[in-house]
Design an enzyme around this catalytic site. Structure first.
Site, PDB file in Angstrom:
ATOM      1  N   CYS A  35       0.715  -1.313  -0.010  1.00  0.00           N
ATOM      2  CA  CYS A  35       0.066   0.034  -0.264  1.00  0.00           C
ATOM      3  C   CYS A  35       0.774   1.136  -0.031  1.00  0.00           C
ATOM      4  O   CYS A  35       0.399   2.419  -0.468  1.00  0.00           O
ATOM      5  CB  CYS A  35      -0.960   0.232   1.323  1.00  0.00           C
ATOM      6  SG  CYS A  35      -0.245  -0.348   2.691  1.00  0.00           S
TER       7      CYS A  35
ATOM      8  N   HIS B 201      -2.152   7.139   3.247  1.00  0.00           N
ATOM      9  CA  HIS B 201      -0.600   7.085   3.205  1.00  0.00           C
ATOM     10  C   HIS B 201      -0.267   8.363   2.220  1.00  0.00           C
ATOM     11  O   HIS B 201      -0.581   8.597   1.166  1.00  0.00           O
ATOM     12  CB  HIS B 201       0.059   5.737   2.616  1.00  0.00           C
ATOM     13  CG  HIS B 201      -0.059   4.404   3.397  1.00  0.00           C
ATOM     14  ND1 HIS B 201      -0.527   4.524   4.639  1.00  0.00           N
ATOM     15  CD2 HIS B 201       0.411   3.432   3.303  1.00  0.00           C
ATOM     16  CE1 HIS B 201      -0.474   3.250   5.264  1.00  0.00           C
ATOM     17  NE2 HIS B 201       0.213   2.620   4.383  1.00  0.00           N
TER      18      HIS B 201
END
Lengths: 350, 350
Positions: free
Chosen positions: B131, B255
């Site tokens: 990710c 993120h």
């Protein structure tokens, strides 16, 4: 504390984020402080505690400042600009934590263990560095002197206290709201409350903000420009190539930096580590250990970890943490004053 | 939902952080899902909601998986390793969000809009990317294809949800404790509570942690190694030089990456921006605007801002944000399945 033999010292901004960090340091310093005059840069009547006594911290009174041998400024640029030049002409040593004079040719940016030798006895205004670049300026100083640093890239993880009181109180309010919301919806997919922001450009609780200061035409923000120009000046490295992305994170105190340095020569990591270990003001973590802002909050020095080789030759990576209110501000200013004292340039007037 | 005409689809890890993000996506997909079998990778009896119905999510039953045309894995590496090869031999398409097969030569890491053309009809196991690297793998894909990327440096600001349920609940507990402590001591210099950590290597509330995964001998942590090897594989760029520092921050989801790219050729920023604007899956913010994780939480794409020139020639800086549970995991897997369907390689068995 007034009218004892010894230095007359004033602190402007005594009730602010940095100012209140000064007080315990001034209580412990070996500087022979005879009289201490705290001033608030605001107009609200406030008091501070010093050596167990409650002292008023009134608005700035120039006459009192001019009667001192040393004045610390820990407030806004405008306050420093208004008073510092006049104080300098009156022979008062001014140690300024604002950015007002940092890029003035006649004012050195001083980190005593890095470039104390840049101070001349004829100087009167000395600037402290921006709190974000302080960690790298200290940690990389001996590497730069022994090997040479050609290129710097850094991403910052900056504490909210660096943005001042209002930002910090805004952060705490947001944390309260987030926590209340989690109490109602404690799950792995809670609603994420969207909260008002005034002091910071976006919500900081549960977020990170890649903006510190305003933007220029090239798309750099103020902090990124300070980082570049101040590091070049502190290291006396006008040709240093430096690029940064400065980011506010939901941390109370302690600025962290992920740094890439391209050196002039390739060196084994062991040699780099040996130089870091000898660098004044730096503690190096090894093995699996590394500093975090929470470890470094309230502590004086600069802490370095995660030393590794970079992806290109001559390149290393470092993780650097320092307390933005201490080494990044109050402590560094006091250390500069202590340096002046040791050199015999800061003296009580007869 | 079972025994309707259409695809038989299973989801392993349906009650986890990523699994629960799959459910609304599977409800909305154009894939003709006839039967849907959610499994929990744990042993605890759990249920999930799908198309308004409560479905049991029992422990994994291989026979049911083998009867499906498509199985999504959104659980630990060990679960994928145990079942995926046998399912592949049985002709079942496996789309795996774990890191179990990402570096397997016979398994592509698929981001459909970046490298869907890497999938062969004979493949059966397809891996989703880590990710953290997803944002850059998507945002830099067309730059890499049109100009060439030679060097990558990145610092990450990774959400706690990427570390799983236990880490997230630990973060929320810590936030509760911090907030309770601030209620007693709401000042600009509150005590910073030091709280126990079990799921993460340090306290995450009011802190950042420059460690994601375990350390290797060179001092890189697991996430940093994944980022490097996966980006080289996704971009088919075995010689790419890449260095990263991966850092957990007190954010729930999203993120963020501060990225420096050194390109093969110098290009004006306007040309770079034009390429970014044409890059599939990317939205570009300009002027004073930039994405933050809170903006991007729950949203599908990759958001880019703060495009600037770096300090050396051919170098640019980017700020990239994507939701680690969506484009970094569940959404990307579903998009891969939709790609297989459009190509006619994923079909309901007669």
């Amino acid at each position: 504390v007034k009218n004892y033999p010894g230095l007359k010292v004033a602190l402007v901004g005594a009730t602010g984020m940095v100012g209140r960090e000064f007080l315990p340091l001034l209580e412990k310093t070996k500087l022979p402080i005879g009289s201490f005059y705290p001033f608030s840069s605001g107009t609200r009547r406030q008091t501070i505690l010093f050596r167990g006594k409650k002292l008023p911290a009134p608005g700035v009174d120039f006459k009192t400042l001019a009667s001192c041998e040393l004045v610390f400024f820990a407030s806004a640029d405008e306050v420093s600009k208004k008073f510092a030049p006049r104080l300098a002409r009156a022979g008062v040593w001014v140690i300024d934590d604002s950015s007002a004079f940092r890029l003035d040719r006649n004012v050195p940016i001083v980190i005593p263990e890095v470039n104390g030798d840049r101070i001349r006895p004829s100087h009167r205004i000395l600037a402290g560095p921006n709190c974000t670049i302080t960690g790298l300026a200290v940690a990389g100083a001996l590497l730069h002197r022994k090997i040479g640093v050609k290129e710097v890239r850094l991403a910052s993880y900056q504490a909210v206290s660096g943005a001042g009181k209002d930002a910090l109180l805004e952060f705490f309010s947001q944390l309260g709201a987030v926590s209340a919301s989690l109490k109602k919806d404690f799950s792995i997919a809670p609603a994420l409350p969207k909260l008002a922001s005034r002091a910071l450009p976006r919500q900081i609780a549960l977020n990170v903000i890649p903006q510190v200061g305003g933007f220029d035409r090239e798309g750099n923000c103020g902090e990124e420009n300070k980082v570049a120009s101040e590091l070049r000046k502190i290291w006396a490295a006008p040709g240093l190539k430096i690029s940064s992305t400065t980011v506010r994170v939901p941390v109370v105190r302690g600025h962290s930096l992920a740094v890439w340095l391209t050196l002039s020569k390739a060196k084994p990591l062991s040699a780099i580590r040996a130089i870091l270990n000898r660098t004044p003001g730096v503690s190096v973590k090894g093995g699996m250990d590394y500093p975090t802002p929470l470890d470094c909050a309230g502590k004086g020095g600069v802490s370095v970890g995660r030393l590794r080789l970079g992806a290109t030759s001559k390149e290393i990576c470092l993780w650097i943490v320092s307390d933005n209110l201490l080494k990044g501000a109050a402590l560094n200013s006091l250390q500069t004053a202590e340096y002046l004292w040791r050199r015999g340039w800061l003296k009580a007037r007869p």
